[in-house]
Design an enzyme around this catalytic site. Structure first.
Site, short mmCIF file in Angstrom:
data_model
loop_
_atom_site.label_atom_id
_atom_site.label_comp_id
_atom_site.label_asym_id
_atom_site.label_seq_id
_atom_site.Cartn_x
_atom_site.Cartn_y
_atom_site.Cartn_z
N THR A 251 1.76 -4.43 4.09
CA THR A 251 1.69 -4.67 5.53
C THR A 251 1.16 -6.07 5.89
OG1 THR A 251 -0.48 -3.63 5.58
CG2 THR A 251 1.42 -2.25 6.12
N ASP A 252 0.55 -6.77 4.92
CA ASP A 252 -0.07 -8.05 5.26
C ASP A 252 0.94 -9.08 5.76
OD1 ASP A 252 -2.37 -6.83 4.48
OD2 ASP A 252 -2.86 -8.22 2.86
N THR B 229 0.82 -1.22 0.00
CA THR B 229 0.00 0.00 0.00
C THR B 229 0.84 1.26 0.00
OG1 THR B 229 -1.81 -1.11 1.10
CG2 THR B 229 -1.74 1.26 1.36
N GLU C 4 -0.91 -27.63 27.96
CA GLU C 4 -2.19 -28.13 27.43
C GLU C 4 -2.06 -29.54 26.86
OE1 GLU C 4 -5.38 -26.90 26.85
OE2 GLU C 4 -5.19 -24.87 27.64
N SER D 231 1.88 -7.82 -0.60
CA SER D 231 2.72 -8.72 0.20
C SER D 231 2.07 -10.06 0.51
CB SER D 231 3.17 -8.02 1.48
OG SER D 231 2.10 -7.87 2.38
N TYR E 137 -8.28 0.55 -3.35
CA TYR E 137 -7.18 1.05 -4.18
C TYR E 137 -6.39 -0.16 -4.66
CZ TYR E 137 -4.78 -0.09 0.11
OH TYR E 137 -4.32 -0.76 1.21
N LYS F 57 0.68 -7.28 12.63
CA LYS F 57 -0.45 -6.46 12.16
C LYS F 57 -1.69 -6.92 12.93
CE LYS F 57 -2.76 -4.96 7.90
NZ LYS F 57 -2.78 -5.08 6.43
N1 LIG Z 1 -1.70 -1.97 3.89
C1 LIG Z 1 -1.15 -2.80 3.02
O1 LIG Z 1 0.02 -2.69 2.69
C2 LIG Z 1 -2.00 -3.91 2.49
C3 LIG Z 1 -1.91 -4.04 0.99
C4 LIG Z 1 -1.60 -5.41 0.47
N2 LIG Z 1 -2.55 -6.38 0.86
C5 LIG Z 1 -0.19 -5.81 0.92
O2 LIG Z 1 0.05 -6.35 1.95
O3 LIG Z 1 0.72 -5.54 0.18
#
Ligand SMILES: NC(=O)CC[C@H](N)C(=O)O
Length: 337
Positions: free
Chosen positions: A100-101, A20, A294, A67, A34, A173
């Site tokens: 970010t994924d 992103t 457990e 990602s 987007y 995340k």
């Molecule tokens: N906020 C993000 O970067 C998510 C965008 C996309 N799904 C990625 O991880 O690249």
């Protein structure tokens, strides 16, 4: 005069992979709708001219993807490029822009395999640059600030999101719709404010220079898969993953990595067949799996993932399996890293 300041500034390389932070939407109101991985690295750097006051910055487009589509080969490719740059005398710090994924996976991977004390910062954004209140510019500015600072050296791979400096090992995340998306169960290491870092704690786990793993000796990563647990879970996924060749299965367990009685016999059998069984937890705020609590891990010869969430446990298991297939050694690594 300009040449003089250039000499004094650190040299930082920004490796771009997509996400992103390189995303673009149709309108400024599109904070969530987007396309990721659209904008090239030169444009990203040009959008933050203030970077030039922090460091001599140059960029490289390593890949251009969202990602969630990162493969093990992509990880190795990125890891090798980071190592080459870290070995170079005229590089002082490295920034990786990333979706970010799976950012937390890449950050942890690099934290395990890069043999350098130079700062390596992984950064992303929650909103594309085309959106109102886009967070990518400041996150990138902060990443370059930390990458060019001497006091970031030797602290392992770091993540700068939302003004916080997080350990790449711990951070995850936690929510997908807020700029305050990245958290660690154990808190951030520091803050970065107006280009200056403020440190509060240090990582206690082995990383980078103190790690026994080295990207230069890793040719490929073994297949490690994750199976998710919940009420009424069946053993179908576990069996299928083993059949498709998984060397280890991360049990994304409930609570303390607990295992449904419907699945226990299958996991015992898979272990007898040579598959490593690693108990993790999918609780959101940070799991903490205790050995023999457990489940009788000693008796079944299973491994526990400690506080690593399933996706991070997969990263460590892959890297660890390049060295050993001994479950006791794997368990030691899960305590130490
Ligand atoms: N906020 C993000 O970067 C998510 C965008 C996309 N799904 C990625 O991880 O690249």
């Amino acid at each position: 005069k300009e040449a003089e300041t250039q000499q004094k500034l650190a040299n930082v390389v920004v490796l771009a992979t997509g996400g992103t932070i390189a995303g673009a939407g149709a309108s400024a109101a599109n904070s969530a709708t987007y396309q990721a991985a659209k904008v090239g690295i030169e444009q990203l750097i040009a959008a933050v001219p203030q970077l030039g006051q922090l460091a001599n910055v140059r960029g490289e487009q390593v890949m251009q993807i969202a990602s969630e589509s990162i493969t093990n080969d992509n990880l190795l490719q990125l890891g090798r490029r980071v190592a080459e740059l870290a070995d170079s005398k005229d590089v002082d710090g490295i920034v990786i822009t990333h979706g970010t994924d799976t950012l937390e996976e890449t950050a942890y991977f690099l934290n395990l395999v890069e043999k350098t004390d130079k700062p390596i910062i992984v950064v992303g954004s929650m909103r594309p640059g085309t959106a109102m209140s886009a967070d990518g510019m400041l996150n990138l500015y902060n990443a370059v600030a930390v990458a060019s600072s001497k006091d970031a050296r030797g602290k392992g791979v770091l993540v700068t999101m939302n003004d916080e400096i997080q350990s790449g090992r711990d951070v995850s995340k936690m929510i997908n719709i807020k700029t305050e998306a990245f958290k660690s169960a154990w808190g951030p290491l520091g803050m970065v404010v107006e280009g200056k870092s403020y440190w509060f704690r240090l990582p206690a786990k082995r990383h980078t220079m103190d790690s026994e793993f080295d990207i230069k000796t890793i040719e490929s990563l073994p297949d490690v898969e994750i199976a998710y647990s919940y009420g009424n879970v069946s053993d179908t996924a576990y069996k299928a993953l083993a059949q498709s060749g998984a060397k280890a299965i991360i049990h994304a367990g409930t609570g303390n990595g607990s295992v449904s009685s419907r699945v226990v016999p299958t996991l015992q059998a898979l272990r007898k067949d040579g598959v490593q069984i690693i108990r993790s937890s999918h609780v959101n705020a940070g799991g903490f799996v205790l050995r023999n609590a457990e489940q009788p891990d000693d008796k079944y010869d299973w491994v526990v993932a400690h506080d690593l969430n399933p996706q991070k446990a997969r990263i460590l298991a892959m890297v660890a399996l390049t060295k050993t297939n001994d479950s006791k050694e794997l368990q030691r690594m899960f305590w130490e890293y």
